[in-house]
Scaffold this active site. Structure first.
Site, short mmCIF file in Angstrom:
data_model
loop_
_atom_site.label_atom_id
_atom_site.label_comp_id
_atom_site.label_asym_id
_atom_site.label_seq_id
_atom_site.Cartn_x
_atom_site.Cartn_y
_atom_site.Cartn_z
N CYS A 42 87.46 98.32 93.90
CA CYS A 42 88.58 97.81 94.69
C CYS A 42 89.74 98.79 94.68
O CYS A 42 90.64 98.70 95.48
CB CYS A 42 89.06 96.48 94.14
SG CYS A 42 87.80 95.24 94.24
N SER A 57 86.65 84.22 94.66
CA SER A 57 86.33 84.89 95.92
C SER A 57 84.84 84.75 96.21
O SER A 57 84.02 84.81 95.29
CB SER A 57 86.68 86.37 95.73
OG SER A 57 86.53 87.06 96.93
N ALA A 58 84.49 84.60 97.49
CA ALA A 58 83.08 84.36 97.83
C ALA A 58 82.21 85.60 97.74
O ALA A 58 81.03 85.52 97.41
CB ALA A 58 82.99 83.77 99.25
N ASN A 108 86.42 92.91 85.40
CA ASN A 108 85.54 93.46 86.44
C ASN A 108 85.01 94.85 86.12
O ASN A 108 84.15 95.35 86.82
CB ASN A 108 86.29 93.52 87.78
CG ASN A 108 87.63 94.20 87.66
OD1 ASN A 108 88.48 93.79 86.87
ND2 ASN A 108 87.84 95.25 88.43
N ALA A 120 90.40 86.67 96.56
CA ALA A 120 91.10 86.59 95.27
C ALA A 120 92.41 87.38 95.28
O ALA A 120 93.34 87.03 94.56
CB ALA A 120 90.20 87.09 94.16
N THR A 121 92.51 88.42 96.09
CA THR A 121 93.78 89.16 96.16
C THR A 121 94.88 88.22 96.64
O THR A 121 95.96 88.15 96.06
CB THR A 121 93.65 90.37 97.11
OG1 THR A 121 92.63 91.23 96.60
CG2 THR A 121 94.95 91.14 97.22
N THR A 163 94.85 79.07 110.61
CA THR A 163 93.64 78.35 111.03
C THR A 163 92.54 78.57 110.01
O THR A 163 92.29 79.69 109.57
CB THR A 163 93.19 78.88 112.41
OG1 THR A 163 94.24 78.62 113.34
CG2 THR A 163 91.92 78.18 112.88
C1 LIG Z 1 88.82 90.48 88.87
C2 LIG Z 1 89.10 90.65 90.33
N1 LIG Z 1 90.17 90.07 90.88
C3 LIG Z 1 90.46 90.18 92.18
C4 LIG Z 1 89.65 90.92 93.03
C5 LIG Z 1 89.99 90.99 94.49
O1 LIG Z 1 89.16 90.10 95.18
P1 LIG Z 1 89.08 90.07 96.79
O2 LIG Z 1 88.23 91.22 97.18
O3 LIG Z 1 88.45 88.75 97.10
O4 LIG Z 1 90.47 90.16 97.31
C6 LIG Z 1 88.52 91.54 92.51
C7 LIG Z 1 87.67 92.42 93.35
O5 LIG Z 1 87.11 93.38 92.88
C8 LIG Z 1 88.22 91.39 91.13
O6 LIG Z 1 87.14 91.96 90.58
#
Ligand SMILES: Cc1ncc(COP(=O)(O)O)c(C=O)c1O
Length: 396
Positions: A337, A207-208, A159, A74-75, A248
């Site tokens: 995070c 994100s998985a 989150n 997701a980042t 890839t």
């Molecule tokens: C709301 C939200 N966005 C983005 C992220 C980042 O995701 P990733 O770890 O897949 O980069 C997180 C991870 O905590 C999240 O909770």
């Protein structure tokens, strides 16, 4: 008997579901081809697996296959949306809007754009102890969108405090002004039903590893207009993913992401009430066993609170000290995070909690593998520890 340590930090990451792992395994050692190798069966097998996964992911969120781009998480997806739109050719302005409670993977790319001369508005959200804690003020949002606005980015589920935003209403406001909406759905996908068509979203990140899949793989939804994508790719190279994300393809990861999403859809009707009940048991027991707690987020059980989330302030106790003295319970004192950053949580600050209360807070993320016994263990551990720390802080 409870297996220790007990894991209740499912907003940070989740254990890979063994069924997801089983689906992934053959794609490491048996079918290890490059999905871009068009000249032999190793490549054909890999491409077929990716195509099937893409179909399945698209179906899960109400999208079309060609609207799904696989990323590293997701980042990356958030960065692709924000940087990509800001660098798009023929963009109409230089103003982007988001909320104070967004993840750093949204706020930090916006900060960088601000340093580059873009105009960034980061809106306040409703304060603590209200029905709508953490929610955006829709009138404020409407008034803030101007002729120069090129993107609004609002997360679906927070989150830290679990607030669910009214995304469809937000989309209607954005679209009435011709502005696209990006939605970070990382904490919502897999927990609630997310349909990009019904929600009318233009870009979506997920994100998985938050949904019992592997780390390092995620997805990005991009609504295909007749005119094609309106964002600039951030990785150039082999031209994979319709040129939107070269590199890839991570075939085992992609298979794992699709299987994790499929499983969430399959079990949601049974899993959601179970997780909800475990979260409620934890909340009620903690609130009655420990005096002076504050709830961070909308009321529990309300439609705008994610049902696996609980964030509590144990007034007068240092959350870090609390966590450190409970080695047998994995929870978080802020966003995991951003744990490299010792600053008090920006989300709790945004809902008006003092730095002291923010430091005295714990975030619980209940997940598929938690049990009632684990809740009872956590409650007794926390209540003992809080009263010990409070006594140490206030010796009589
Ligand atoms: C709301 C939200 N966005 C983005 C992220 C980042 O995701 P990733 O770890 O897949 O980069 C997180 C991870 O905590 C999240 O909770």
């Amino acid at each position: 008997m409870v297996n220790k340590p007990v894991y209740m930090d499912n907003h940070a990451t989740t254990r890979v579901d063994p069924r997801v792992l089983t689906a992934m395994l053959p794609w490491f050692t048996e079918h290890y081809g490059n999905a871009g190798s068009v000249a032999h069966p190793f490549g054909w097998d890999a491409l077929e697996a990716v195509d099937n996964a893409r179909k399945s992911v698209a179906q899960s969120i109400g999208a079309r296959d060609r609207e799904i781009v696989f990323t590293s998480g997701a980042t990356e997806s958030n960065n692709l949306a924000i940087r990509g739109v800001s660098q798009a050719p023929r963009r109409r302005g230089n103003h982007l809007i988001s909320l104070k409670t967004e993840h750093k993977a949204v706020l930090d790319p916006l900060k960088r754009l601000a340093r580059q001369g873009f105009e960034i508005t980061v809106l306040d959200v409703a304060e603590a102890d209200r029905e709508d804690t953490g929610m955006v003020d829709l009138d404020r949002l409407r008034d803030t969108i101007g002729d120069e606005t090129i993107l609004v980015s609002v997360m679906l589920a927070n989150n830290e405090i679990g607030t669910l935003q009214p995304i469809r209403e937000i989309a209607d406001i954005c679209h009435s002004k011709g502005v696209p909406l990006h939605c970070d759905a990382t904490q919502a996908i897999g927990k609630i039903s997310v349909d990009v068509t019904q929600l009318d979203i233009d870009y979506l990140s997920f994100s998985a590893h938050k949904i019992y899949g592997p780390k390092g793989i995620g997805g990005f939804y991009i609504r295909r207009r007749p005119t094609g994508a309106r964002l600039l790719p951030q990785l150039d190279g082999g031209g994979q993913e319709h040129g939107l994300r070269s590199g890839t393809l991570n075939v085992p990861g992609i298979v794992g992401l699709a299987e994790a999403m499929r499983l969430c859809d399959e079990v949601r009707l049974e899993e959601e009430p179970r997780v909800h009940a475990i979260r409620d048991r934890l909340a009620k027991s903690l609130q009655s066993a420990v005096r002076d707690t504050l709830l961070n987020g909308p009321p529990l059980g309300a439609d705008n609170h994610l049902s696996n989330n609980l964030n509590l302030t144990f007034c007068g106790v240092d959350g870090e000290a609390l966590m450190m003295s409970m080695r047998d319970l994995a929870v978080s004192s802020g966003s995991a995070c951003t744990s490299a950053n010792p600053e008090p949580s920006h989300v709790l600050r945004a809902i008006g909690r003092s730095d002291e209360d923010t430091r005295a807070s714990l975030r619980f993320g209940i997940g598929r593998f938690n049990t009632e016994e684990e809740v009872d263990f956590a409650v007794s551990l926390i209540s003992d520890t809080v009263s010990r720390l409070r006594k140490m802080g206030n010796p009589s």
